[in-house]
Design a protein around this motif. Structure first.
Motif, PDB file in Angstrom:
ATOM      1  N   HIS A  17       0.830  -1.201   0.000  1.00  0.00           N
ATOM      2  CA  HIS A  17       0.000   0.000   0.000  1.00  0.00           C
ATOM      3  C   HIS A  17       0.864   1.251   0.000  1.00  0.00           C
ATOM      4  CE1 HIS A  17      -3.439   2.555   0.700  1.00  0.00           C
ATOM      5  NE2 HIS A  17      -2.848   3.085   1.747  1.00  0.00           N
ATOM      6  N   GLY A  18       0.321   2.323  -0.579  1.00  0.00           N
ATOM      7  CA  GLY A  18       1.009   3.617  -0.544  1.00  0.00           C
ATOM      8  C   GLY A  18       2.173   3.660  -1.511  1.00  0.00           C
ATOM      9  N   HIS A  19       3.186   4.435  -1.153  1.00  0.00           N
ATOM     10  CA  HIS A  19       4.332   4.641  -2.032  1.00  0.00           C
ATOM     11  C   HIS A  19       5.354   3.529  -1.817  1.00  0.00           C
ATOM     12  CE1 HIS A  19       2.918   9.037  -1.674  1.00  0.00           C
ATOM     13  NE2 HIS A  19       2.400   8.494  -2.748  1.00  0.00           N
ATOM     14  N   SER A  20       5.016   2.343  -2.299  1.00  0.00           N
ATOM     15  CA  SER A  20       5.872   1.180  -2.091  1.00  0.00           C
ATOM     16  C   SER A  20       6.451   0.704  -3.415  1.00  0.00           C
ATOM     17  CB  SER A  20       5.079   0.045  -1.438  1.00  0.00           C
ATOM     18  OG  SER A  20       4.016  -0.368  -2.270  1.00  0.00           O
ATOM     19  N   VAL A  21       7.608   0.072  -3.325  1.00  0.00           N
ATOM     20  CA  VAL A  21       8.259  -0.450  -4.526  1.00  0.00           C
ATOM     21  C   VAL A  21       7.802  -1.880  -4.754  1.00  0.00           C
ATOM     22  CG1 VAL A  21      10.273   1.020  -4.198  1.00  0.00           C
ATOM     23  CG2 VAL A  21      10.289  -1.296  -3.257  1.00  0.00           C
ATOM     24  N   LEU A  22       7.923  -2.325  -5.990  1.00  0.00           N
ATOM     25  CA  LEU A  22       7.599  -3.693  -6.358  1.00  0.00           C
ATOM     26  C   LEU A  22       8.813  -4.587  -6.143  1.00  0.00           C
ATOM     27  CD1 LEU A  22       5.787  -2.766  -9.646  1.00  0.00           C
ATOM     28  CD2 LEU A  22       4.703  -4.103  -7.827  1.00  0.00           C
ATOM     29  N   PRO A  23       8.601  -5.851  -5.781  1.00  0.00           N
ATOM     30  CA  PRO A  23       9.739  -6.769  -5.723  1.00  0.00           C
ATOM     31  C   PRO A  23      10.350  -6.968  -7.106  1.00  0.00           C
ATOM     32  CG  PRO A  23       7.761  -7.723  -4.694  1.00  0.00           C
ATOM     33  CD  PRO A  23       7.336  -6.506  -5.441  1.00  0.00           C
ATOM     34  N   SER A  24      11.628  -7.300  -7.138  1.00  0.00           N
ATOM     35  CA  SER A  24      12.254  -7.629  -8.418  1.00  0.00           C
ATOM     36  C   SER A  24      11.651  -8.883  -9.010  1.00  0.00           C
ATOM     37  CB  SER A  24      13.758  -7.864  -8.228  1.00  0.00           C
ATOM     38  OG  SER A  24      14.394  -6.728  -7.722  1.00  0.00           O
ATOM     39  N   VAL A  25      11.352  -9.835  -8.127  1.00  0.00           N
ATOM     40  CA  VAL A  25      10.858 -11.141  -8.533  1.00  0.00           C
ATOM     41  C   VAL A  25       9.695 -11.492  -7.628  1.00  0.00           C
ATOM     42  CG1 VAL A  25      11.464 -13.567  -8.895  1.00  0.00           C
ATOM     43  CG2 VAL A  25      13.194 -11.787  -9.184  1.00  0.00           C
ATOM     44  N   SER A  26       8.648 -12.078  -8.194  1.00  0.00           N
ATOM     45  CA  SER A  26       7.480 -12.431  -7.387  1.00  0.00           C
ATOM     46  C   SER A  26       7.767 -13.628  -6.496  1.00  0.00           C
ATOM     47  CB  SER A  26       6.299 -12.762  -8.304  1.00  0.00           C
ATOM     48  OG  SER A  26       6.524 -13.992  -8.959  1.00  0.00           O
ATOM     49  N   ALA A  27       6.918 -13.794  -5.483  1.00  0.00           N
ATOM     50  CA  ALA A  27       7.052 -14.949  -4.599  1.00  0.00           C
ATOM     51  C   ALA A  27       6.887 -16.254  -5.376  1.00  0.00           C
ATOM     52  CB  ALA A  27       6.022 -14.861  -3.475  1.00  0.00           C
ATOM     53  N   ALA A  28       5.998 -16.244  -6.367  1.00  0.00           N
ATOM     54  CA  ALA A  28       5.788 -17.464  -7.164  1.00  0.00           C
ATOM     55  C   ALA A  28       7.072 -17.847  -7.907  1.00  0.00           C
ATOM     56  CB  ALA A  28       4.650 -17.251  -8.147  1.00  0.00           C
ATOM     57  N   ASP A  29       7.762 -16.856  -8.463  1.00  0.00           N
ATOM     58  CA  ASP A  29       9.020 -17.138  -9.144  1.00  0.00           C
ATOM     59  C   ASP A  29      10.084 -17.594  -8.159  1.00  0.00           C
ATOM     60  OD1 ASP A  29       7.952 -16.506 -11.576  1.00  0.00           O
ATOM     61  OD2 ASP A  29       8.640 -14.428 -11.544  1.00  0.00           O
ATOM     62  N   LEU A  30      10.084 -16.971  -6.966  1.00  0.00           N
ATOM     63  CA  LEU A  30      11.065 -17.367  -5.966  1.00  0.00           C
ATOM     64  C   LEU A  30      10.838 -18.792  -5.493  1.00  0.00           C
ATOM     65  CD1 LEU A  30      11.745 -14.397  -3.537  1.00  0.00           C
ATOM     66  CD2 LEU A  30      13.364 -15.568  -5.023  1.00  0.00           C
ATOM     67  N   ALA A  31       9.602 -19.268  -5.600  1.00  0.00           N
ATOM     68  CA  ALA A  31       9.316 -20.639  -5.158  1.00  0.00           C
ATOM     69  C   ALA A  31      10.164 -21.648  -5.923  1.00  0.00           C
ATOM     70  CB  ALA A  31       7.841 -20.947  -5.340  1.00  0.00           C
ATOM     71  N   ASP A  32      10.516 -21.296  -7.154  1.00  0.00           N
ATOM     72  CA  ASP A  32      11.338 -22.196  -7.958  1.00  0.00           C
ATOM     73  C   ASP A  32      12.731 -22.368  -7.374  1.00  0.00           C
ATOM     74  OD1 ASP A  32       9.247 -22.499  -9.707  1.00  0.00           O
ATOM     75  OD2 ASP A  32       9.948 -20.934 -11.075  1.00  0.00           O
ATOM     76  N   THR A  33      13.168 -21.410  -6.552  1.00  0.00           N
ATOM     77  CA  THR A  33      14.504 -21.493  -5.957  1.00  0.00           C
ATOM     78  C   THR A  33      14.516 -22.344  -4.702  1.00  0.00           C
ATOM     79  OG1 THR A  33      14.248 -19.604  -4.482  1.00  0.00           O
ATOM     80  CG2 THR A  33      14.923 -19.132  -6.750  1.00  0.00           C
ATOM     81  N   GLU A  34      13.304 -22.797  -4.259  1.00  0.00           N
ATOM     82  CA  GLU A  34      13.150 -23.591  -3.050  1.00  0.00           C
ATOM     83  C   GLU A  34      13.606 -22.826  -1.809  1.00  0.00           C
ATOM     84  OE1 GLU A  34      15.099 -27.315  -3.607  1.00  0.00           O
ATOM     85  OE2 GLU A  34      13.760 -27.947  -5.213  1.00  0.00           O
TER      86      GLU A  34
END
Length: 537
Positions: A488-505
C-alpha cells in the motif's frame, strides 16, 4: 492458527528489539483482499494483542472507522481488521495473522500522508507507541513509531538539542523520516533519514529485526528513504543536533506583487549559505473566519525563512526581500526551535487535501514566468497551495550513512495542494497537473518520496528514485517481502514475485530470505544489467 497466540509475549517498547526466530510463511502467493475473516481466528488474534483489534462489519465497526481515520480526511480506509498496536509484539502478531490469512498489511501513525484508501487487509495503527527517550550524552533519541515531532522537540530541548523535524510538529516521526524528511534545519544538516542510527522493524515474515549499518546493511539502506515497502517500523534511533540560534518566520505579500517577489526570491536564493532555508507559497486561502482578514479569499505570497543565526544577521540577509515590495505581514524574528511551527503555520486540525509534488533541477527566469502564467494573479484555480522550496545544501550531499532517499539532485521542490472534496474531485487534480506540466522542462529525474502525494501507480512511484536506487530497492524488497505484503502507498515492487522465488526452493526459508544471500546478489546483478540496458536506450 495457534502460532498467533504465541506471538503475544509482552514487549518493552522503549527497549531495542531482540533477534527473533522468523515465522514460517503460510502461502507462496501474493496477499489477497478479503472483506471478512473467520471470527474464531480473530478471537485468537485478540488474545495475542495488547491493544484493540477491530473488525469491519461487526459490532465494533464504528470504533474501527474511528481507529482507522486518517488526518487527511479525503482518505477513508476500509480495512478488514485494524490492530491498535501498543508494542512491537502486537505488530508481530498482526503481521503473523495477516500472513496466515493471506492478507495485505498497511501501517498508519497520524495519517498525514494518507493519499489513497487501504481496503480489505490488516491496518496496523501505531499512535499508542509514542515513547521518546533522549540520551543527551550520545545526542540521540529513541522514538516509538507513533510519536509525533512535538514529542521529540519537547524532550530534546531541555538538553540543548533538536531533531531534524519538519515544518509541522504534529506530523508522525516514522512516516516523515522513512520518506526522507525535510525541515528548517535540512540545508544545514540534511534529510531526517540521514540521521537515523538504527530501526526496529517487523518484516513480512513476522520477524522483529533490529536493523543498523552493521547487522543488515541492505535493509538499513532501503528503510531510510524507501518509505513503507519493507515492513512496520516500531522504533527508530535518531541523531540530535545542537539546538540552534534561530531567526525564522514569514513575510507575506499581496498577490499583485507576485512577479516582483518571485523573481527577487529566485535571485536571492542563489546568495544563501547552508545556514538559511526558505520556501515561497502562492496561497489562496478560503474566505473563512479562521483566516486572518487580509488573507481571506485572495492570492497572497508567503516567503518562509529560517536562518541559523542572530536576528541582526538575518535582517541584513533579508533586506532584498523586504525592499522589493510592501508586506502585509513580517514576523521573521528570533524564536526558540520549540516555536518552529510558526514559520509555515501549517494546519493543525485534520482536513481533506489532494497533493502532488515534484523536484526541479533549476528555477530560472523562464521557470518563474511559466509558474506565474498558470498560478499567478490572473489564474483562476482551486489550489490552496503552490509552493517552491529551496533544496540543496547538505540535502544534495551523500550522508555519512548512505541511504535510499530520493531527490538529492533537485535544486527546488514543487508542491501543489487543493481541497480533497467531492465537488472538486476532478478540478483539483487537473489544476495541479497543469502547474506541473508548465514546469516540466525543469523537472528533475527524481522526486522526494514524501512529495509524491496522490501518485499511486507503483511503476511511477519507483521512477521517483534513480535507476540504481530502484534496482537496489527492488532487490531488497525481494529479499524481505517477495509476497508483497506491504504494497500500500508509495511502495516499490519486488524484483521477482514470490511465485518465481518458489522455484529457488527458498520461499519456505524466510531466515535465508531475510539476510544478504546468493539470491539477493543474483537479482541485484539482474537489475543492474536491466537498468544498464535501459540507460543505453
Amino acid at each position: 492458527m495457534s502460532e498467533i497466540a504465541g506471538a503475544a509475549q509482552p514487549a518493552q517498547p522503549a527497549q531495542p528489539a531482540q533477534p527473533a526466530q522468523p515465522a514460517q510463511p503460510a502461502q507462496p502467493s501474493a496477499p489477497r483482499r478479503a472483506s471478512r475473516c473467520d471470527p474464531a481466528v480473530v478471537r485468537r488474534l485478540r488474545t495475542a494483542v495488547h491493544g484493540p483489534v477491530l473488525v469491519r462489519d461487526a459490532d465494533d465497526d464504528a470504533a474501527l472507522q474511528l481507529e482507522a481515520a486518517a488526518w487527511n480526511l479525503a482518505t477513508t480506509h476500509r480495512p478488514t481488521v485494524v490492530v491498535g498496536a501498543t508494542c512491537a509484539a502486537d505488530v508481530v502478531a498482526a503481521v503473523r495473522f495477516a500472513r496466515a490469512e493471506g492478507l495485505a498489511v498497511a501501517v498508519q501513525g497520524t495519517g498525514h500522508g494518507a493519499s489513497s484508501p487501504f481496503c480489505d487487509g490488516v491496518l496496523v495503527t501505531t499512535r499508542r507507541m509514542a515513547e521518546v527517550t533522549v540520551d543527551a550524552e550520545r545526542r540521540t533519541a529513541r522514538v516509538g513509531a507513533g510519536a509525533v515531532w512535538r514529542d521529540v522537540v519537547a524532550a530534546a530541548a531541555p538538553h540543548g538539542l533538536a531533531p531534524l523535524s519538519g515544518s509541522a510538529s504534529g506530523v508522525g516521526v516514522a512516516g516523515f523520516t522513512l520518506g526522507g524528511g525535510i525541515g528548517l534545519l535540512s540545508r544545514k544538516h540534511g534529510f531526517a533519514a540521514d540521521h537515523v542510527r538504527s530501526l526496529d522493524v517487523v518484516t513480512a515474515d513476522a520477524r522483529l529485526r533490529h536493523v543498523d549499518a552493521r547487522t543488515e546493511p541492505d535493509l538499513f539502506w532501503a528503510l531510510r528513504g524507501g518509505k513503507g515497502s519493507f515492513g512496520v517500523v516500531t522504533a527508530l534511533e535518531l541523531d540530535l543536533v545542537e539546538l540552534p540560534e534561530l531567526t525564522a518566520g514569514a513575510i507575506v505579500y499581496a498577490g499583485e506583487h507576485a512577479a516582483t517577489v518571485l523573481h527577487t526570491w529566485r535571485e536571492w536564493c542563489g546568495s544563501l549559505t547552508d545556514d538559511t532555508s526558505t520556501s515561497v507559497a502562492l496561497l489562496r486561502l478560503p474566505d473563512a473566519p479562521m483566516v486572518p482578514e487580509q488573507l481571506r479569499g485572495v492570492l497572497t505570497l508567503h516567503v518562509r525563512v529560517a536562518h541559523l543565526g542572530a536576528q541582526a544577521e538575518a535582517d541584513r540577509l533579508l533586506e532584498p526581500l523586504r525592499s522589493c515590495a510592501p508586506s502585509l505581514v513580517d514576523d521573521v524574528v528570533a524564536r526558540p526551535y520549540t516555536d518552529a511551527d510558526a514559520v509555515h503555520r501549517d494546519p493543525v486540525d485534520p482536513s481533506p487535501s489532494w497533493e502532488l509534488g515534484a523536484g526541479l533541477t533549476a528555477l530560472d527566469r523562464d521557470a518563474v514566468d511559466a509558474l506565474l502564467a498558470v498560478a499567478g494573479p490572473t489564474a483562476r484555480l482551486p489550489l490552496v497551495v503552490v509552493e517552491l522550496r529551496l533544496m540543496g545544501g547538505a540535502m544534495g550531499r551523500e550522508p555519512e550513512r548512505p541511504n535510499a532517499v530520493a531527490g538529492r539532485d533537485t535544486a527546488f521542490s514543487l508542491m501543489t495542494i487543493g481541497p480533497g472534496v467531492p465537488a472538486l474531485r476532478d478540478a483539483v487534480p487537473a489544476a495541479a497537473r497543469a502547474v506541473h506540466e508548465a514546469l516540466s522542462p525543469w523537472r528533475s529525474r527524481t522526486t522526494l518520496t514524501n512529495w509524491l502525494g496522490h501518485l499511486d501507480d507503483r511503476e511511477a512511484v519507483c521512477a521517483s528514485w534513480t535507476f540504481d536506487q530502484q534496482a537496489r530497492l527492488r532487490a531488497t524488497k525481494t529479499l524481505v517481502d517477495p509476497w508483497d505484503v506491504f504494497s500500500h502507498g508509495h511502495s516499490v515492487l519486488p524484483s521477482v514475485s514470490a511465485a518465481d522465488l518458489a522455484d529457488t526452493e527458498l520461499l519456505g526459508e524466510p531466515d535465508r530470505l531475510g539476510a544478504p544471500t546468493a539470491v539477493g546478489a543474483r537479482y541485484w546483478d539482474v537489475h543492474q544489467a536491466r537498468w544498464a540496458r535501459r540507460r543505453q536506450r
